[in-house]
Motif scaffolding. Structure first.
Motif, PDB file in Angstrom:
ATOM      1  N   VAL A 257      23.620   2.917  -2.052  1.00 20.07           N
ATOM      2  CA  VAL A 257      22.698   2.917  -0.912  1.00 20.07           C
ATOM      3  C   VAL A 257      21.324   3.426  -1.342  1.00 20.07           C
ATOM      4  CG1 VAL A 257      22.214   3.951   1.348  1.00 20.07           C
ATOM      5  CG2 VAL A 257      24.509   3.091   0.827  1.00 20.07           C
ATOM      6  N   VAL A 258      21.301   4.492  -2.134  1.00 20.50           N
ATOM      7  CA  VAL A 258      20.026   5.027  -2.624  1.00 20.50           C
ATOM      8  C   VAL A 258      19.309   3.983  -3.477  1.00 20.50           C
ATOM      9  CG1 VAL A 258      18.990   6.717  -4.202  1.00 20.50           C
ATOM     10  CG2 VAL A 258      20.628   7.465  -2.466  1.00 20.50           C
ATOM     11  N   GLU A 259      20.031   3.327  -4.379  1.00 22.14           N
ATOM     12  CA  GLU A 259      19.415   2.284  -5.212  1.00 22.14           C
ATOM     13  C   GLU A 259      18.837   1.163  -4.350  1.00 22.14           C
ATOM     14  OE1 GLU A 259      21.621   0.602  -8.390  1.00 22.14           O
ATOM     15  OE2 GLU A 259      21.969   2.517  -9.412  1.00 22.14           O
ATOM     16  N   THR A 260      19.598   0.776  -3.327  1.00 21.48           N
ATOM     17  CA  THR A 260      19.133  -0.301  -2.442  1.00 21.48           C
ATOM     18  C   THR A 260      17.848   0.092  -1.728  1.00 21.48           C
ATOM     19  OG1 THR A 260      21.374  -1.149  -2.106  1.00 21.48           O
ATOM     20  CG2 THR A 260      19.728  -1.710  -0.445  1.00 21.48           C
ATOM     21  N   LEU A 261      17.816   1.288  -1.147  1.00 23.23           N
ATOM     22  CA  LEU A 261      16.628   1.733  -0.411  1.00 23.23           C
ATOM     23  C   LEU A 261      15.423   1.886  -1.339  1.00 23.23           C
ATOM     24  CD1 LEU A 261      18.290   4.326   1.998  1.00 23.23           C
ATOM     25  CD2 LEU A 261      17.360   2.083   2.608  1.00 23.23           C
ATOM     26  N   LYS A 262      15.642   2.453  -2.524  1.00 27.03           N
ATOM     27  CA  LYS A 262      14.530   2.607  -3.467  1.00 27.03           C
ATOM     28  C   LYS A 262      14.008   1.251  -3.931  1.00 27.03           C
ATOM     29  CE  LYS A 262      15.393   7.212  -5.392  1.00 27.03           C
ATOM     30  NZ  LYS A 262      15.728   7.978  -6.615  1.00 27.03           N
ATOM     31  N   GLY A 263      14.904   0.287  -4.057  1.00 28.70           N
ATOM     32  CA  GLY A 263      14.500  -1.036  -4.511  1.00 28.70           C
ATOM     33  C   GLY A 263      13.621  -1.789  -3.532  1.00 28.70           C
ATOM     34  N   LEU A 264      13.564  -1.322  -2.286  1.00 30.16           N
ATOM     35  CA  LEU A 264      12.746  -1.996  -1.274  1.00 30.16           C
ATOM     36  C   LEU A 264      11.269  -1.614  -1.352  1.00 30.16           C
ATOM     37  CD1 LEU A 264      15.160  -1.667   1.791  1.00 30.16           C
ATOM     38  CD2 LEU A 264      14.804  -3.670   0.324  1.00 30.16           C
ATOM     39  N   LYS A 265      10.949  -0.625  -2.200  1.00 27.84           N
ATOM     40  CA  LYS A 265       9.549  -0.187  -2.343  1.00 27.84           C
ATOM     41  C   LYS A 265       8.974   0.200  -0.977  1.00 27.84           C
ATOM     42  CE  LYS A 265       9.847  -1.337  -6.695  1.00 27.84           C
ATOM     43  NZ  LYS A 265      10.084  -0.289  -7.714  1.00 27.84           N
ATOM     44  N   LEU A 266       9.669   1.068  -0.307  1.00 29.70           N
ATOM     45  CA  LEU A 266       9.265   1.481   1.031  1.00 29.70           C
ATOM     46  C   LEU A 266       7.944   2.241   0.997  1.00 29.70           C
ATOM     47  CD1 LEU A 266      12.760   2.774   2.183  1.00 29.70           C
ATOM     48  CD2 LEU A 266      11.686   0.614   2.847  1.00 29.70           C
ATOM     49  N   ARG A 267       7.216   2.180   2.101  1.00 29.57           N
ATOM     50  CA  ARG A 267       5.941   2.893   2.190  1.00 29.57           C
ATOM     51  C   ARG A 267       5.691   3.308   3.636  1.00 29.57           C
ATOM     52  NH1 ARG A 267       4.447  -2.672   1.261  1.00 29.57           N
ATOM     53  NH2 ARG A 267       3.503  -3.593   3.140  1.00 29.57           N
ATOM     54  N   TYR A 268       4.998   4.417   3.770  1.00 30.47           N
ATOM     55  CA  TYR A 268       4.582   4.841   5.104  1.00 30.47           C
ATOM     56  C   TYR A 268       3.430   3.957   5.581  1.00 30.47           C
ATOM     57  CZ  TYR A 268       7.412   9.067   4.797  1.00 30.47           C
ATOM     58  OH  TYR A 268       8.461   9.936   4.706  1.00 30.47           O
ATOM     59  N   PRO A 269       3.307   3.723   6.888  1.00 29.63           N
ATOM     60  CA  PRO A 269       2.181   2.947   7.404  1.00 29.63           C
ATOM     61  C   PRO A 269       0.869   3.654   7.060  1.00 29.63           C
ATOM     62  CG  PRO A 269       3.848   3.273   9.100  1.00 29.63           C
ATOM     63  CD  PRO A 269       4.217   4.164   7.954  1.00 29.63           C
ATOM     64  N   PRO A 270      -0.217   2.907   6.942  1.00 32.03           N
ATOM     65  CA  PRO A 270      -1.505   3.543   6.634  1.00 32.03           C
ATOM     66  C   PRO A 270      -1.923   4.516   7.728  1.00 32.03           C
ATOM     67  CG  PRO A 270      -1.805   1.245   7.291  1.00 32.03           C
ATOM     68  CD  PRO A 270      -0.343   1.450   7.097  1.00 32.03           C
ATOM     69  N   GLY A 271      -2.578   5.573   7.334  1.00 31.74           N
ATOM     70  CA  GLY A 271      -3.047   6.556   8.306  1.00 31.74           C
ATOM     71  C   GLY A 271      -4.109   5.984   9.227  1.00 31.74           C
ATOM     72  N   SER A 272      -4.285   6.613  10.367  1.00 34.79           N
ATOM     73  CA  SER A 272      -5.266   6.160  11.352  1.00 34.79           C
ATOM     74  C   SER A 272      -6.583   6.912  11.164  1.00 34.79           C
ATOM     75  CB  SER A 272      -4.734   6.390  12.770  1.00 34.79           C
ATOM     76  OG  SER A 272      -5.739   6.199  13.726  1.00 34.79           O
ATOM     77  N   ALA A 273      -7.669   6.157  11.068  1.00 35.11           N
ATOM     78  CA  ALA A 273      -8.991   6.784  10.925  1.00 35.11           C
ATOM     79  C   ALA A 273      -9.332   7.624  12.154  1.00 35.11           C
ATOM     80  CB  ALA A 273     -10.045   5.701  10.712  1.00 35.11           C
ATOM     81  N   GLU A 274      -8.833   7.209  13.302  1.00 39.54           N
ATOM     82  CA  GLU A 274      -9.115   7.939  14.534  1.00 39.54           C
ATOM     83  C   GLU A 274      -8.472   9.325  14.535  1.00 39.54           C
ATOM     84  OE1 GLU A 274      -7.818   5.540  17.738  1.00 39.54           O
ATOM     85  OE2 GLU A 274      -9.317   3.970  17.433  1.00 39.54           O
ATOM     86  N   LEU A 275      -7.374   9.462  13.831  1.00 38.67           N
ATOM     87  CA  LEU A 275      -6.665  10.731  13.805  1.00 38.67           C
ATOM     88  C   LEU A 275      -7.144  11.664  12.714  1.00 38.67           C
ATOM     89  CD1 LEU A 275      -2.978   9.500  14.357  1.00 38.67           C
ATOM     90  CD2 LEU A 275      -4.621  10.293  16.060  1.00 38.67           C
ATOM     91  N   ALA A 276      -7.837  11.093  11.730  1.00 43.04           N
ATOM     92  CA  ALA A 276      -8.195  11.891  10.547  1.00 43.04           C
ATOM     93  C   ALA A 276      -9.068  13.091  10.886  1.00 43.04           C
ATOM     94  CB  ALA A 276      -8.896  10.979   9.529  1.00 43.04           C
ATOM     95  N   ASN A 277      -9.937  12.947  11.889  1.00 44.39           N
ATOM     96  CA  ASN A 277     -10.872  14.029  12.205  1.00 44.39           C
ATOM     97  C   ASN A 277     -10.469  14.872  13.417  1.00 44.39           C
ATOM     98  OD1 ASN A 277     -12.667  13.294  10.089  1.00 44.39           O
ATOM     99  ND2 ASN A 277     -13.446  11.612  11.364  1.00 44.39           N
ATOM    100  N   LEU A 278      -9.283  14.575  13.972  1.00 45.55           N
ATOM    101  CA  LEU A 278      -8.828  15.360  15.124  1.00 45.55           C
ATOM    102  C   LEU A 278      -8.384  16.761  14.670  1.00 45.55           C
ATOM    103  CD1 LEU A 278      -6.741  12.890  17.321  1.00 45.55           C
ATOM    104  CD2 LEU A 278      -8.963  13.890  17.839  1.00 45.55           C
ATOM    105  N   ARG A 279      -8.650  17.740  15.489  1.00 44.27           N
ATOM    106  CA  ARG A 279      -8.215  19.098  15.202  1.00 44.27           C
ATOM    107  C   ARG A 279      -7.471  19.641  16.407  1.00 44.27           C
ATOM    108  NH1 ARG A 279      -9.124  17.351  11.168  1.00 44.27           N
ATOM    109  NH2 ARG A 279     -10.511  18.048   9.466  1.00 44.27           N
TER     110      ARG A 279
END
Length: 281
Positions: A257-279
């Protein structure tokens, strides 16, 4: 399915052709149910490695859910006492309930029998970002009816072709399928059934019909061989898991299962520019 390591590939069966019934013959007898090819030689170390891999499955599942480009269907198929429940606990027991679901398949209800045999299965396959584990599966429909003579050889061949087409549909629409046959020896099954009888806390796991099915052992082994021969396709191959050792069974499946998941080259969605400057105040 993602490409497996050479060691795992030794335990896989996929048709040499295009997935039609009658592909390269599968021989279950050449696999030793007591083998431990992935063992370190120490049960304690193997258990520790299973725990580590279970945490890795959890980490990758979080990424899998965030990525949302894929779906993962894990099929656990095997005789009574082969360890389907134990695999779910051992390999997926660390995962969040978010995005991971186990489905246990029993005899169809009257409503399910009123539809085609794949109708109920299709309702439970994973959605985007989900991992679904089948405890038994649609393969019961080419095992139980075949052994009991409820369908003809022609109907059996037809079902093989339908299952291959169904799984190809799933794969072509983003589902990754991992099919594991938990290969248990007859002697080990006898010991596990007796353990259930000897321990009152395990009586709930035992059904009188279990002994009747055990009498059909050879017929079920043949039915498994025929089904795996016909449905070990390039898009959804079978992995044969020696299952006499519970620890090794979990180790091998967790690694796959680990090999299968790693083989998919998973990635997080790109960050949001609107959220980058929120505090957060």
């Amino acid at each position: 399915m993602a490409r497996s390591s050479p060691q795992l590939a030794d335990f896989q069966h996929r048709s040499a052709g295009n997935g039609k019934a009658g592909g390269r013959r599968f021989d279950l007898g050449r696999f030793d149910a007591g083998a431990k090819p992935f063992s370190s030689g120490s049960k304690a170390r193997d258990k520790l490695r299973v725990a580590e891999l279970a945490l890795e499955v959890d980490r990758l599942q979080d990424l899998f859910y965030a990525d949302r480009r894929f779906k993962l269907l894990v099929v656990l198929q095997g005789t009574d006492t082969s360890g389907k429940d134990g695999t779910i606990r051992g390999v997926f027991g660390q995962t969040s309930a978010l995005g991971v679901h186990a489905v246990g398949w029993k005899a169809p209800t009257s409503d399910e029998r009123a539809h085609d045999y794949l109708w109920r299965i299709h309702q439970k396959v994973p959605a985007d970002g989900e991992i679904v584990i089948f405890n038994r599966s649609h393969y019961e429909d080419v095992l139980v009816p075949v052994v009991n003579g409820w369908i003809t050889p022609e109907q059996t061949q037809q079902r093989y072709a339908q299952i291959n087409a169904f799984e190809k549909l799933l794969v072509e629409t983003g589902t990754v399928i991992c099919k594991f046959m938990l290969h248990l020896s007859k002697d080990e099954q006898r010991a596990r059934l007796q353990e259930r009888l000897d321990d009152p806390t395990k009586h709930w796991k035992f059904a009188a019909g279990d002994l009747d099915v055990r009498k059909q052992w050879d017929a079920y082994q043949q039915a498994y061989e025929n089904a795996i021969t016909a449905t070990g396709t390039p898009w959804a191959p079978w992995t044969i898991v020696p299952a006499d050792s519970k620890t090794h069974r979990n180790l091998m499946i967790a690694r796959a299962v680990v090999e299968t998941l790693k083989g998919l080259k998973l990635r997080y969605p790109p960050g949001s520019a609107e959220l980058a400057n929120l505090r957060v105040e």
